[in-house]
Design a protein around this motif. Structure first.
Motif, PDB file in Angstrom:
ATOM      1  N   THR A  34       0.856  -1.188   0.000  1.00 48.19           N
ATOM      2  CA  THR A  34       0.000   0.000   0.000  1.00 48.19           C
ATOM      3  C   THR A  34       0.897   1.246   0.000  1.00 48.19           C
ATOM      4  O   THR A  34       2.075   1.165   0.370  1.00 48.19           O
ATOM      5  CB  THR A  34      -0.887   0.043   1.261  1.00 48.19           C
ATOM      6  OG1 THR A  34      -0.024   0.207   2.411  1.00 48.19           O
ATOM      7  CG2 THR A  34      -1.716  -1.226   1.407  1.00 48.19           C
ATOM      8  N   PRO A  35       0.346   2.406  -0.362  1.00 46.07           N
ATOM      9  CA  PRO A  35       1.139   3.639  -0.276  1.00 46.07           C
ATOM     10  C   PRO A  35       1.693   3.875   1.138  1.00 46.07           C
ATOM     11  O   PRO A  35       2.813   4.334   1.302  1.00 46.07           O
ATOM     12  CB  PRO A  35       0.139   4.729  -0.682  1.00 46.07           C
ATOM     13  CG  PRO A  35      -0.837   4.036  -1.569  1.00 46.07           C
ATOM     14  CD  PRO A  35      -0.967   2.647  -0.996  1.00 46.07           C
TER      15      PRO A  35
ATOM     16  N   ASP B 147      12.987  14.032  -2.110  1.00 47.15           N
ATOM     17  CA  ASP B 147      12.110  13.946  -3.282  1.00 47.15           C
ATOM     18  C   ASP B 147      11.444  12.571  -3.393  1.00 47.15           C
ATOM     19  O   ASP B 147      10.304  12.464  -3.843  1.00 47.15           O
ATOM     20  CB  ASP B 147      12.877  14.271  -4.563  1.00 47.15           C
ATOM     21  CG  ASP B 147      13.259  15.746  -4.657  1.00 47.15           C
ATOM     22  OD1 ASP B 147      12.733  16.561  -3.856  1.00 47.15           O
ATOM     23  OD2 ASP B 147      14.092  16.088  -5.524  1.00 47.15           O
ATOM     24  N   GLN B 148      12.173  11.520  -2.964  1.00 42.53           N
ATOM     25  CA  GLN B 148      11.542  10.187  -2.948  1.00 42.53           C
ATOM     26  C   GLN B 148      10.377  10.184  -1.961  1.00 42.53           C
ATOM     27  O   GLN B 148       9.305   9.659  -2.261  1.00 42.53           O
ATOM     28  CB  GLN B 148      12.560   9.107  -2.560  1.00 42.53           C
ATOM     29  CG  GLN B 148      13.508   8.751  -3.683  1.00 42.53           C
ATOM     30  CD  GLN B 148      14.084   7.360  -3.515  1.00 42.53           C
ATOM     31  OE1 GLN B 148      13.350   6.401  -3.274  1.00 42.53           O
ATOM     32  NE2 GLN B 148      15.389   7.233  -3.665  1.00 42.53           N
TER      33      GLN B 148
ATOM     34  N   GLU C 247       1.716   9.744  -4.015  1.00 46.41           N
ATOM     35  CA  GLU C 247       1.017   8.474  -4.290  1.00 46.41           C
ATOM     36  C   GLU C 247       0.016   8.153  -3.196  1.00 46.41           C
ATOM     37  O   GLU C 247      -1.046   7.579  -3.454  1.00 46.41           O
ATOM     38  CB  GLU C 247       2.012   7.318  -4.398  1.00 46.41           C
ATOM     39  CG  GLU C 247       2.838   7.294  -5.657  1.00 46.41           C
ATOM     40  CD  GLU C 247       3.896   6.187  -5.608  1.00 46.41           C
ATOM     41  OE1 GLU C 247       3.751   5.243  -4.799  1.00 46.41           O
ATOM     42  OE2 GLU C 247       4.865   6.283  -6.379  1.00 46.41           O
ATOM     43  N   ALA C 248       0.363   8.504  -1.960  1.00 44.60           N
ATOM     44  CA  ALA C 248      -0.508   8.208  -0.814  1.00 44.60           C
ATOM     45  C   ALA C 248      -1.656   9.201  -0.698  1.00 44.60           C
ATOM     46  O   ALA C 248      -2.515   9.054   0.172  1.00 44.60           O
ATOM     47  CB  ALA C 248       0.306   8.193   0.474  1.00 44.60           C
TER      48      ALA C 248
ATOM     49  N   ALA D  13      -1.443  12.269   8.557  1.00 42.98           N
ATOM     50  CA  ALA D  13      -1.553  12.962   7.269  1.00 42.98           C
ATOM     51  C   ALA D  13      -2.517  12.249   6.332  1.00 42.98           C
ATOM     52  O   ALA D  13      -3.087  12.870   5.431  1.00 42.98           O
ATOM     53  CB  ALA D  13      -0.181  13.075   6.613  1.00 42.98           C
ATOM     54  N   SER D  14      -2.707  10.954   6.546  1.00 46.51           N
ATOM     55  CA  SER D  14      -3.593  10.171   5.677  1.00 46.51           C
ATOM     56  C   SER D  14      -5.030  10.145   6.154  1.00 46.51           C
ATOM     57  O   SER D  14      -5.924   9.739   5.413  1.00 46.51           O
ATOM     58  CB  SER D  14      -3.089   8.716   5.597  1.00 46.51           C
ATOM     59  OG  SER D  14      -1.761   8.680   5.148  1.00 46.51           O
TER      60      SER D  14
END
Length: 194
Positions: free
Chosen positions: A74-75, A127-128, A135-136, A182-183
């Motif tokens: 999953t993200p 940046d990664q 994506e998440a 944050a999600s």
């Protein structure tokens, strides 16, 4: 292994283990089994050698993080994967911190070319995290990536001074808290009416 590769491998090992300033080019040449003239043919100065060592470490380190963060289902798993790899790294016998952070701390001149390589590496790591946060579906992935990068590098620094297992686990727990917060869906707050 060719002389240039031997010099790079030897310098990389010695600079990481003992520090850049503590290791002279004479020692690098001797342990790489090359003459000083051969070393200077490939690297005109010690600064050039330091830059080459960091450049040689950059791609494999980024590839390792990319591989770790692309393996999650999953993200959320992918965002936390970088933090899961900290404990095995911190507890490895050869762990001496981050070579890019170490170089930046040792080389006081902000204009030193090796510090530019270290900056690029740290920016690529951040940046990664930003790509993974995007994506998440995290609202402000750049701001969030800054937080994760700060936590990631802080853990690396702390692991050299404290119990590395506790530090790695605390970093993973903190990253998990940040990712989950944050999600979480944003809930509109309404005043309670009674």
């Amino acid at each position: 292994m060719k002389p240039r590769e031997r010099v790079l491998a030897t310098a990389s090992k010695l600079f990481y283990r003992e520090g850049i300033r503590a290791v002279g080019v004479d020692r690098v040449a001797a342990e790489a089994n090359v003459s000083k003239m051969t070393l200077y043919r490939h690297f005109a100065t010690k600064d050039d050698l330091v830059v080459a060592v960091l450049e040689a470490r950059d791609e494999p380190a980024q590839a390792l993080l990319t591989m770790a963060t692309s393996s999650g289902d999953t993200p959320r798993d992918r965002l936390l994967a970088g933090f899961r790899m900290l404990e095995p790294w911190f507890t490895s016998r050869s762990f001496r911190g981050c070579p890019f952070m170490n170089a930046s701390l040792e080389l006081a001149d902000p204009g030193h070319p090796a510090r530019a390589v270290a900056r690029r590496h740290k920016t690529a790591t951040r940046d990664q995290f930003s790509r993974l946060a995007t994506e998440a579906g995290i609202a402000d992935p750049d701001d969030f990536a800054d937080q994760l990068a700060l936590l990631f590098d802080g853990a690396i620094a702390q692991a050299q001074m404290r119990d590395p297992i506790l530090v790695a686990r605390a970093a993973l727990a903190a990253a998990t808290t940040l990712v989950d917060a944050a999600s979480a869906p944003v809930r509109a707050s309404h005043p309670h009416r009674g």
